[in-house]
Design an enzyme around this catalytic site. Structure first.
Site, PDB file in Angstrom:
ATOM      1  CE1 TYR A 235      15.735 -17.676  18.402  1.00  0.00           C
ATOM      2  CE2 TYR A 235      14.756 -15.948  19.435  1.00  0.00           C
ATOM      3  CZ  TYR A 235      15.055 -17.618  19.204  1.00  0.00           C
ATOM      4  OH  TYR A 235      14.458 -18.132  20.185  1.00  0.00           O
ATOM      5  CG  HIS A 387       9.850 -27.296  30.097  1.00  0.00           C
ATOM      6  ND1 HIS A 387      10.244 -25.586  29.857  1.00  0.00           N
ATOM      7  CD2 HIS A 387      10.334 -28.064  28.805  1.00  0.00           C
ATOM      8  CE1 HIS A 387      11.048 -25.616  28.674  1.00  0.00           C
ATOM      9  NE2 HIS A 387      10.961 -26.887  27.997  1.00  0.00           N
ATOM     10  CD  GLU A 388       9.989 -31.303  27.978  1.00  0.00           C
ATOM     11  OE1 GLU A 388       9.713 -31.384  26.332  1.00  0.00           O
ATOM     12  OE2 GLU A 388      10.665 -31.244  27.981  1.00  0.00           O
ATOM     13  CG  HIS A 391       7.840 -27.757  24.437  1.00  0.00           C
ATOM     14  ND1 HIS A 391       8.013 -26.475  23.772  1.00  0.00           N
ATOM     15  CD2 HIS A 391       8.611 -28.158  25.215  1.00  0.00           C
ATOM     16  CE1 HIS A 391       8.910 -26.504  24.381  1.00  0.00           C
ATOM     17  NE2 HIS A 391       9.683 -27.344  25.127  1.00  0.00           N
ATOM     18  CD  GLU A 417      12.879 -25.168  24.788  1.00  0.00           C
ATOM     19  OE1 GLU A 417      11.938 -25.500  25.382  1.00  0.00           O
ATOM     20  OE2 GLU A 417      12.597 -25.351  23.546  1.00  0.00           O
ATOM     21  CG  HIS A 518      19.948 -28.808  24.850  1.00  0.00           C
ATOM     22  ND1 HIS A 518      20.076 -29.178  25.923  1.00  0.00           N
ATOM     23  CD2 HIS A 518      18.730 -28.615  24.892  1.00  0.00           C
ATOM     24  CE1 HIS A 518      18.823 -28.964  26.319  1.00  0.00           C
ATOM     25  NE2 HIS A 518      17.601 -28.914  25.759  1.00  0.00           N
TER      26      HIS A 518
HETATM   27  O1  X8Z Z   1      15.920 -29.398  27.522  1.00  0.00           O
HETATM   28  C1  X8Z Z   1      15.257 -28.068  28.407  1.00  0.00           C
HETATM   29  C2  X8Z Z   1      13.717 -28.864  28.459  1.00  0.00           C
HETATM   30  C3  X8Z Z   1      13.401 -29.725  27.210  1.00  0.00           C
HETATM   31  S1  X8Z Z   1      13.097 -28.856  26.246  1.00  0.00           S
HETATM   32  C4  X8Z Z   1      13.504 -29.449  29.792  1.00  0.00           C
HETATM   33  N1  X8Z Z   1      15.687 -27.535  29.411  1.00  0.00           N
HETATM   34  C5  X8Z Z   1      16.518 -27.002  29.063  1.00  0.00           C
HETATM   35  C6  X8Z Z   1      18.040 -27.797  29.655  1.00  0.00           C
HETATM   36  O2  X8Z Z   1      17.406 -28.850  30.217  1.00  0.00           O
HETATM   37  O3  X8Z Z   1      19.097 -27.340  29.673  1.00  0.00           O
HETATM   38  C7  X8Z Z   1      15.039 -26.875  30.219  1.00  0.00           C
HETATM   39  C8  X8Z Z   1      14.954 -25.758  30.475  1.00  0.00           C
HETATM   40  C9  X8Z Z   1      17.128 -25.949  30.798  1.00  0.00           C
HETATM   41 ZN    ZN Z   2      11.785 -27.023  26.185  1.00  0.00          ZN
END
Ligand code: X8Z
Ligand code: ZN
Length: 618
Positions: A235, A387-388, A391, A417, A518
């Site tokens: 960033y 959401h997807e 992207h 995002e 994550h």
């Molecule tokens: O991981 C995601 C997306 C994938 S790009 C579904 N999100 C975060 C999560 O699930 O923890 C979207 C919002 C927060």
């Molecule tokens: Zn995402």
């Protein structure tokens, strides 16, 4: 998570292609190639040298990137516990990429060219900087470390998604666990479900600890002190600046979170028949494995989409999301999306597993775009699908001749995002739903309850993303959080930021942070999501007020080509344009929680009234 890994390019190569000052330039731009080269070679300009390097580099990069993506796709969609075929192929592809991108020859040449910045075009400088940033993820001066990291990463993903979750003695999917946490009313059962969802943690501990060291060591080879700092530098910010920014966002939303927290403690205590209202929320009371989204706590009469969606089916949701984007002027999804994506849960009894966390993939940095999801017909997946596709449409929009493949990324990761989450927000608002015939346009709904439900999704997310996740990873990578304090730190942060406690004591034999995908495979960048929420509310505020001239709480984007053009303008330059400038130009504002705070402002008075006489504990 989006899958735009700029993975680990592989070595050597460019020695053959990288020109030196004495090499006559092989011109790559059309004007230059039309001019015959003079017999005595004139000194080659730095611009020409940079272009020549970038052309050769990009061709190889894109080829290896595609091979890595294909191998990763296979590894994430066909997980056979115990079978290492896919993992081995993925490791090989990623090693080739790493050896190229992190090659000493490339790094030296990139550095050399960048010392002549003033002679280069801005877009050349951006590409060279991006290539150098990518190189730091796989420097071949630390080749052995990089190789071990690649192996450890693939193994960790396979462990995470090969895991057999059990509830009441039966195998269950994470979709099942999520559904149970949204619906189950019995607190004892809830605790069992929650505990079942955390059973994966200990399995991931050795892998995560070794990944921490390998990730840190990798980027240290190019001078970054730790992996968190490396991710923040994408960033253009330091680690400290990043943490200060997310703290500020958290502070701005804290007064509202405090009200929501108090409200939830009292309402849930009532619902579960607790004798006393606890000072901190037991994690197992919340309708989400990490307490990051409490929206299903509230059902708004007339706005409940679950029964409608159940009738329409999972496929319809994906098609509907595409229709929404198309209505704004985006093109239809390319056939490859439908042919090669993995959109739905595996059939029962399948002899393999897949990564069940949603992601979107830009396979070749061209038109091959895919999504990996496990879509079921319910509100949560309805939003995730939007959401997807955000992207996916971002990928398709910045894939244009003006944007070189190296810069086919979001303005920053948070923008990537934000796009789809913005569309998810738009796709939940009443006029939109009524326009689509998903709800009865004449039905009376309670606006305050609708806003409360949204806040339980968005506002509640902020302390998790900017507080718990970001602080934990900051401490894990930058401060080398000791192995015997990992879980304690997690729960201390959960208490401090979210006001959540585990239902029973969770010692270091557990590893609850590792249950979040994550932490394993999208490391040290979860603040992207916190920032994305702030950005999406800024964009939404602008769209509602300046483009649609509608109340931000009751918009209908459907069919607005002007909204589509506004979003496409943000997407089109990819990362070739500075992210701060993009926001300023498009909204007139710097990054700020102003719009998000304002959006939920009407809720403050309502919650204060509800919480009158209640004890505040945060
Ligand atoms: O991981 C995601 C997306 C994938 S790009 C579904 N999100 C975060 C999560 O699930 O923890 C979207 C919002 C927060
Ligand atoms: Zn995402």
């Amino acid at each position: 998570m989006k899958k735009t890994y700029l993975p680990l390019l592989t070595a050597a190569l460019l020695t053959a292609c990288a020109p030196t000052a004495k090499t006559p330039a092989v011109a790559t731009d059309s004007a230059a190639s039309a001019t015959p080269a003079p017999l005595t070679a004139a000194p080659v300009s730095w611009q020409q040298q940079a272009q020549e390097f970038l052309t050769a580099y990009t061709a190889e990069y894109q080829k290896l990137y595609t091979q890595s993506s294909e191998a990763e796709w296979r590894s994430n969609t066909h997980i056979v516990p115990g079978d290492t075929t896919n993992a081995a192929a993925t490791a090989r592809a990623n090693e080739r990429m790493a050896a190229f991108a992190g090659s000493t020859a490339n790094i030296n040449r990139l550095r050399e060219l960048l010392t002549h910045k003033q002679d280069l075009t801005p877009i050349q400088v951006k590409q060279l900087e991006t290539a150098l940033y990518n190189a730091a993820n796989s420097p071949q001066t630390a080749a052995e470390v990089v190789k071990r990291r690649i192996k450890a990463e693939t193994e960790q993903t396979e462990k995470l998604y090969g895991f057999d979750y059990k509830y009441q003695g039966k195998s269950v999917t994470t979709n099942d666990l999520d559904e149970l946490l949204r619906k189950e009313k019995n607190p004892q059962k809830r605790q069992q479900i929650w505990e079942a969802s955390k059973a994966i943690g200990p399995t991931l501990k050795p892998g995560l600890l070794s990944l921490r060291d390998l990730r840190n060591q990798t980027v240290q080879a190019l001078g970054y002190p730790d992996y968190f700092t490396y991710q923040a530098s994408d960033y253009g910010m330091s680690r400290e600046e990043t943490m200060a920014l997310v703290h500020k966002i958290n502070q701005e939303l804290r007064p509202l979170y405090r009200e929501l927290h108090t409200y939830a403690r009292y309402e849930l205590a009532k619902q579960y028949g607790a004798k006393q209202v606890p000072d901190y929320l037991p994690a197992s009371w919340l309708p989400n494995r990490w307490g990051q989204d409490w929206s299903s706590m509230v059902e708004v009469k007339g706005l409940n989409l679950d029964p409608v969606l159940a009738k329409k089916g999972a496929e319809w949701q994906v098609q509907q999301a595409e229709r929404f984007y198309q209505s704004l002027g985006f093109q239809a999804l390319p056939p490859v999306f439908w042919e090669k994506s993995s959109l739905y849960p595996l059939p029962k009894g399948a002899n393999y597993k897949k990564n069940n966390h949603a992601s979107a993939w830009h396979m070749n940095l061209e038109q091959d775009v895919r999504s990996l999801m496990s879509v079921e017909a319910n509100t949560e997946w309805y939003e995730t699908t939007h959401h997807e596709l955000g992207h996916i449409y971002y990928y398709l929009t910045y894939t244009n001749p003006e944007v070189p493949p190296l810069l086919r990324q979001g303005a920053n990761r948070a923008y990537h995002e934000a796009m789809g989450s913005l569309m998810g927000l738009a796709a939940r608002q009443k006029p939109f739903l009524a326009g689509l015939g998903l709800i009865d346009p004449k039905v009376k709904t309670n606006d305050m309850q609708a806003l409360l439900k949204e806040a339980l999704g968005s506002v509640v997310f902020i302390p998790f993303a900017s507080g718990v996740m970001s602080e934990w990873e900051n401490s894990f990578y930058a401060d080398n959080l000791p192995a015997d304090q990992l879980n304690a730190k997690w729960w201390a942060l959960s208490k401090q930021y979210q006001g959540i406690e585990p239902p029973t004591s969770r010692g270091e034999n557990y590893l609850d942070p590792a249950t979040k995908t994550h932490i394993n495979d999208d490391p040290a960048q979860y603040y992207d999501y916190a920032l994305s929420y702030v950005i999406l509310f800024q964009l939404h505020d602008h769209i509602a007020k300046q483009i649609l001239h509608q109340d931000p709480h009751t918009t209908n984007y459907y069919g607005s080509k002007e909204v589509g053009a506004f979003l496409a303008d943000i997407m089109r330059p990819g990362s070739s344009k500075d992210w701060r400038l993009v926001l300023k130009e498009k909204t007139g504002e710097d990054l700020s929680a102003r719009a998000m705070v304002e959006y939920f402002q009407p809720l403050m008075a309502y919650l204060k009234e509800q919480n009158k006489g209640r004890k505040y504990t945060m």
